[in-house]
Design a protein around this motif. Structure first.
Motif, short mmCIF file in Angstrom:
data_model
loop_
_atom_site.label_atom_id
_atom_site.label_comp_id
_atom_site.label_asym_id
_atom_site.label_seq_id
_atom_site.Cartn_x
_atom_site.Cartn_y
_atom_site.Cartn_z
N LEU A 1 1.93 2.76 9.48
CA LEU A 1 1.55 3.96 8.41
C LEU A 1 2.76 4.53 7.62
O LEU A 1 3.57 5.01 9.20
CB LEU A 1 0.50 4.51 8.96
N ALA B 1 -4.82 7.86 7.37
CA ALA B 1 -5.73 6.99 7.87
C ALA B 1 -7.06 6.18 7.74
O ALA B 1 -7.36 7.18 8.83
CB ALA B 1 -4.73 5.83 9.51
N LEU C 1 -5.23 3.97 3.23
CA LEU C 1 -4.46 4.97 3.27
C LEU C 1 -4.36 6.18 1.92
O LEU C 1 -3.56 5.52 0.98
CB LEU C 1 -2.97 4.12 3.38
#
Length: 224
Positions: A73, A79, A115
Protein backbone atom coordinates in the motif's frame (compact mmCIF):
# COMPACT_ATOMS: atom_id res chain seq x y z
CA UNK A 1 -18.29 -14.31 4.27
CA UNK A 2 -15.06 -12.34 3.93
CA UNK A 3 -13.15 -15.14 5.67
CA UNK A 4 -14.55 -17.64 3.20
CA UNK A 5 -13.51 -15.42 0.27
CA UNK A 6 -9.94 -15.10 1.58
CA UNK A 7 -8.88 -18.41 0.03
CA UNK A 8 -6.08 -17.55 -2.39
CA UNK A 9 -4.63 -19.02 -5.56
CA UNK A 10 -1.11 -18.38 -6.79
CA UNK A 11 -1.78 -19.20 -10.45
CA UNK A 12 -3.85 -16.14 -11.40
CA UNK A 13 -2.98 -12.72 -12.72
CA UNK A 14 -3.94 -9.21 -11.61
CA UNK A 15 -6.36 -6.65 -12.97
CA UNK A 16 -6.12 -2.90 -12.13
CA UNK A 17 -8.69 -0.16 -12.76
CA UNK A 18 -7.92 3.52 -12.16
CA UNK A 19 -10.90 5.82 -11.48
CA UNK A 20 -11.01 9.60 -11.35
CA UNK A 21 -14.06 10.08 -9.17
CA UNK A 22 -16.61 7.72 -10.68
CA UNK A 23 -15.09 7.75 -14.18
CA UNK A 24 -12.85 4.93 -15.36
CA UNK A 25 -9.57 6.41 -16.59
CA UNK A 26 -7.28 3.44 -17.22
CA UNK A 27 -7.24 -0.34 -16.90
CA UNK A 28 -4.34 -2.81 -16.91
CA UNK A 29 -4.19 -6.59 -16.89
CA UNK A 30 -1.16 -8.66 -15.93
CA UNK A 31 -0.79 -12.35 -16.69
CA UNK A 32 0.05 -15.09 -14.20
CA UNK A 33 3.61 -15.33 -15.54
CA UNK A 34 4.63 -12.13 -13.73
CA UNK A 35 6.16 -12.32 -10.25
CA UNK A 36 6.02 -8.57 -9.50
CA UNK A 37 4.16 -5.46 -10.62
CA UNK A 38 6.14 -2.22 -10.36
CA UNK A 39 4.44 1.19 -10.35
CA UNK A 40 5.79 4.65 -11.16
CA UNK A 41 4.47 7.95 -12.57
CA UNK A 42 5.99 7.02 -15.92
CA UNK A 43 4.21 5.86 -19.06
CA UNK A 44 6.96 3.30 -19.65
CA UNK A 45 6.52 1.73 -16.20
CA UNK A 46 4.78 -1.67 -15.95
CA UNK A 47 2.03 0.14 -13.98
CA UNK A 48 2.03 3.82 -15.05
CA UNK A 49 0.48 5.23 -11.89
CA UNK A 50 0.00 9.00 -11.59
CA UNK A 51 -1.48 10.98 -8.72
CA UNK A 52 -0.48 8.63 -5.89
CA UNK A 53 2.23 9.34 -3.34
CA UNK A 54 4.89 6.68 -3.83
CA UNK A 55 7.80 6.35 -1.37
CA UNK A 56 10.18 5.33 -4.15
CA UNK A 57 10.19 4.85 -7.92
CA UNK A 58 9.57 2.28 -9.10
CA UNK A 59 7.31 1.17 -6.28
CA UNK A 60 6.68 -2.53 -5.66
CA UNK A 61 2.89 -2.50 -5.90
CA UNK A 62 2.31 -6.27 -5.95
CA UNK A 63 4.32 -9.46 -5.61
CA UNK A 64 3.40 -13.09 -5.91
CA UNK A 65 3.76 -15.35 -2.88
CA UNK A 66 2.98 -19.01 -2.25
CA UNK A 67 -0.41 -17.97 -0.88
CA UNK A 68 -1.30 -15.58 -3.68
CA UNK A 69 -0.73 -11.91 -4.40
CA UNK A 70 0.51 -9.46 -1.71
CA UNK A 71 -0.44 -5.84 -2.41
CA UNK A 72 1.85 -3.16 -0.96
CA UNK A 73 0.00 0.00 0.00
CA UNK A 74 1.26 3.51 -0.80
CA UNK A 75 1.59 5.44 2.47
CA UNK A 76 -1.29 7.92 1.98
CA UNK A 77 -4.03 5.67 0.61
CA UNK A 78 -7.26 4.57 2.26
CA UNK A 79 -7.40 0.79 1.85
CA UNK A 80 -10.82 -0.84 1.50
CA UNK A 81 -11.89 -4.24 0.26
CA UNK A 82 -15.00 -6.22 -0.46
CA UNK A 83 -15.99 -9.78 -1.29
CA UNK A 84 -18.55 -10.81 -3.89
CA UNK A 85 -21.98 -9.43 -3.10
CA UNK A 86 -20.77 -7.04 -0.36
CA UNK A 87 -19.87 -3.36 -0.07
CA UNK A 88 -16.44 -1.84 0.38
CA UNK A 89 -15.26 -1.61 4.00
CA UNK A 90 -11.92 -0.54 5.51
CA UNK A 91 -9.36 -3.32 5.76
CA UNK A 92 -9.12 -4.36 9.44
CA UNK A 93 -5.82 -3.48 11.06
CA UNK A 94 -5.23 -7.14 12.00
CA UNK A 95 -5.18 -8.01 8.28
CA UNK A 96 -2.49 -5.44 7.50
CA UNK A 97 1.11 -6.69 7.53
CA UNK A 98 3.95 -4.34 8.53
CA UNK A 99 7.41 -5.39 7.35
CA UNK A 100 10.51 -3.38 6.45
CA UNK A 101 8.62 -0.11 6.61
CA UNK A 102 5.94 -1.35 4.19
CA UNK A 103 2.27 -2.00 4.77
CA UNK A 104 0.75 -4.78 2.72
CA UNK A 105 -2.38 -6.91 2.52
CA UNK A 106 -3.04 -10.31 0.95
CA UNK A 107 -5.46 -10.20 -1.98
CA UNK A 108 -7.83 -13.11 -1.62
CA UNK A 109 -9.57 -14.93 -4.45
CA UNK A 110 -12.87 -13.21 -5.20
CA UNK A 111 -11.82 -10.09 -3.29
CA UNK A 112 -11.52 -6.55 -4.69
CA UNK A 113 -9.17 -4.05 -3.05
CA UNK A 114 -9.76 -0.30 -3.41
CA UNK A 115 -6.93 2.18 -2.74
CA UNK A 116 -8.10 5.81 -2.58
CA UNK A 117 -6.01 8.99 -2.45
CA UNK A 118 -7.81 12.27 -3.13
CA UNK A 119 -10.04 11.92 -6.21
CA UNK A 120 -8.19 8.84 -7.47
CA UNK A 121 -9.16 5.26 -6.72
CA UNK A 122 -7.22 2.18 -7.77
CA UNK A 123 -9.15 -1.10 -7.82
CA UNK A 124 -7.12 -4.30 -7.64
CA UNK A 125 -8.57 -7.76 -8.12
CA UNK A 126 -7.49 -11.18 -9.36
CA UNK A 127 -7.57 -11.47 -13.13
CA UNK A 128 -10.19 -13.66 -14.78
CA UNK A 129 -7.38 -15.14 -16.90
CA UNK A 130 -5.95 -17.90 -14.74
CA UNK A 131 -3.54 -19.44 -17.21
CA UNK A 132 -2.33 -19.06 -20.76
CA UNK A 133 -2.37 -21.68 -23.43
CA UNK A 134 0.99 -23.41 -23.54
CA UNK A 135 2.79 -24.80 -26.56
CA UNK A 136 1.40 -27.82 -28.35
CA UNK A 137 2.35 -31.19 -26.90
CA UNK A 138 2.95 -34.43 -28.79
CA UNK A 139 -0.53 -35.67 -27.94
CA UNK A 140 -1.96 -32.46 -29.42
CA UNK A 141 -0.20 -33.18 -32.71
CA UNK A 142 -1.69 -36.69 -32.60
CA UNK A 143 -5.20 -35.30 -32.25
CA UNK A 144 -4.55 -32.82 -35.04
CA UNK A 145 -3.41 -35.66 -37.29
CA UNK A 146 -6.54 -37.70 -36.53
CA UNK A 147 -8.82 -34.73 -37.21
CA UNK A 148 -6.95 -34.00 -40.45
CA UNK A 149 -7.34 -37.61 -41.65
CA UNK A 150 -11.06 -37.55 -40.90
CA UNK A 151 -11.45 -34.25 -42.72
CA UNK A 152 -9.63 -35.53 -45.80
CA UNK A 153 -11.48 -38.87 -45.78
CA UNK A 154 -14.88 -37.19 -46.25
CA UNK A 155 -14.46 -36.22 -49.94
CA UNK A 156 -12.69 -39.52 -50.68
CA UNK A 157 -15.57 -41.46 -49.14
CA UNK A 158 -18.04 -39.48 -51.20
CA UNK A 159 -16.17 -40.32 -54.38
CA UNK A 160 -16.04 -44.02 -53.53
CA UNK A 161 -19.61 -44.34 -52.31
CA UNK A 162 -21.07 -41.79 -54.67
CA UNK A 163 -23.48 -42.58 -57.56
CA UNK A 164 -22.13 -44.50 -60.59
CA UNK A 165 -23.83 -44.78 -64.03
CA UNK A 166 -24.97 -48.34 -63.24
CA UNK A 167 -26.36 -47.30 -59.88
CA UNK A 168 -28.09 -44.30 -61.45
CA UNK A 169 -29.74 -46.57 -64.06
CA UNK A 170 -30.94 -48.92 -61.33
CA UNK A 171 -32.41 -46.01 -59.41
CA UNK A 172 -34.22 -44.74 -62.51
CA UNK A 173 -35.66 -48.19 -63.29
CA UNK A 174 -36.82 -48.56 -59.70
CA UNK A 175 -38.48 -45.15 -59.81
CA UNK A 176 -40.29 -45.99 -63.07
CA UNK A 177 -41.50 -49.31 -61.64
CA UNK A 178 -42.88 -47.58 -58.55
CA UNK A 179 -44.63 -44.99 -60.73
CA UNK A 180 -46.22 -47.73 -62.87
CA UNK A 181 -47.46 -49.58 -59.79
CA UNK A 182 -49.01 -46.42 -58.37
CA UNK A 183 -50.73 -45.71 -61.72
CA UNK A 184 -52.14 -49.27 -61.83
CA UNK A 185 -53.53 -48.90 -58.33
CA UNK A 186 -55.17 -45.60 -59.28
CA UNK A 187 -56.82 -47.10 -62.41
CA UNK A 188 -58.06 -50.06 -60.42
CA UNK A 189 -59.63 -47.79 -57.84
CA UNK A 190 -61.44 -45.91 -60.67
CA UNK A 191 -62.60 -49.13 -62.34
CA UNK A 192 -60.52 -48.55 -65.43
CA UNK A 193 -58.49 -51.72 -65.15
CA UNK A 194 -61.12 -53.88 -67.07
CA UNK A 195 -60.14 -54.17 -70.75
CA UNK A 196 -62.63 -52.86 -73.34
CA UNK A 197 -64.54 -55.27 -75.73
CA UNK A 198 -66.47 -54.67 -78.98
CA UNK A 199 -70.21 -53.97 -78.77
CA UNK A 200 -72.34 -56.85 -80.07
CA UNK A 201 -75.28 -56.45 -82.51
CA UNK A 202 -77.74 -57.22 -79.73
CA UNK A 203 -76.30 -54.47 -77.52
CA UNK A 204 -76.30 -52.06 -80.46
CA UNK A 205 -79.96 -52.82 -81.23
CA UNK A 206 -80.83 -52.41 -77.58
CA UNK A 207 -79.17 -48.99 -77.57
CA UNK A 208 -81.22 -47.97 -80.65
CA UNK A 209 -84.41 -49.22 -79.00
CA UNK A 210 -83.69 -47.25 -75.87
CA UNK A 211 -83.08 -44.11 -77.93
CA UNK A 212 -86.89 -43.33 -78.15
CA UNK A 213 -89.31 -42.91 -81.10
CA UNK A 214 -87.94 -42.30 -84.53
CA UNK A 215 -88.22 -38.78 -85.92
CA UNK A 216 -88.66 -38.39 -89.67
CA UNK A 217 -87.23 -35.18 -91.02
CA UNK A 218 -88.35 -34.05 -94.48
CA UNK A 219 -85.65 -33.98 -97.06
CA UNK A 220 -86.78 -30.74 -98.68
CA UNK A 221 -86.86 -27.30 -97.04
CA UNK A 222 -88.30 -24.12 -98.53
CA UNK A 223 -87.07 -20.72 -97.56
CA UNK A 224 -89.14 -17.56 -98.40
Amino acid sequence: MLTREMSTKADGGLYFELYWGENLAEAWSYGPELAQVLAAPDEHAPLPLYGFTLPEEPFLMAERTQNGWRIHLPPKVLAERKARGTLFAPVPSEHLVEAQGRTSVVLGEGTTLRLTEGQLSLLVQPSVVKERVGPLQWKDFGWLAIVGMLFLSLPLGFLLAGPTPERAAENNARALQQAAEKEAERRKAMGLDTPMRPITDTERAQQQTDAGPELHVPATFRVR
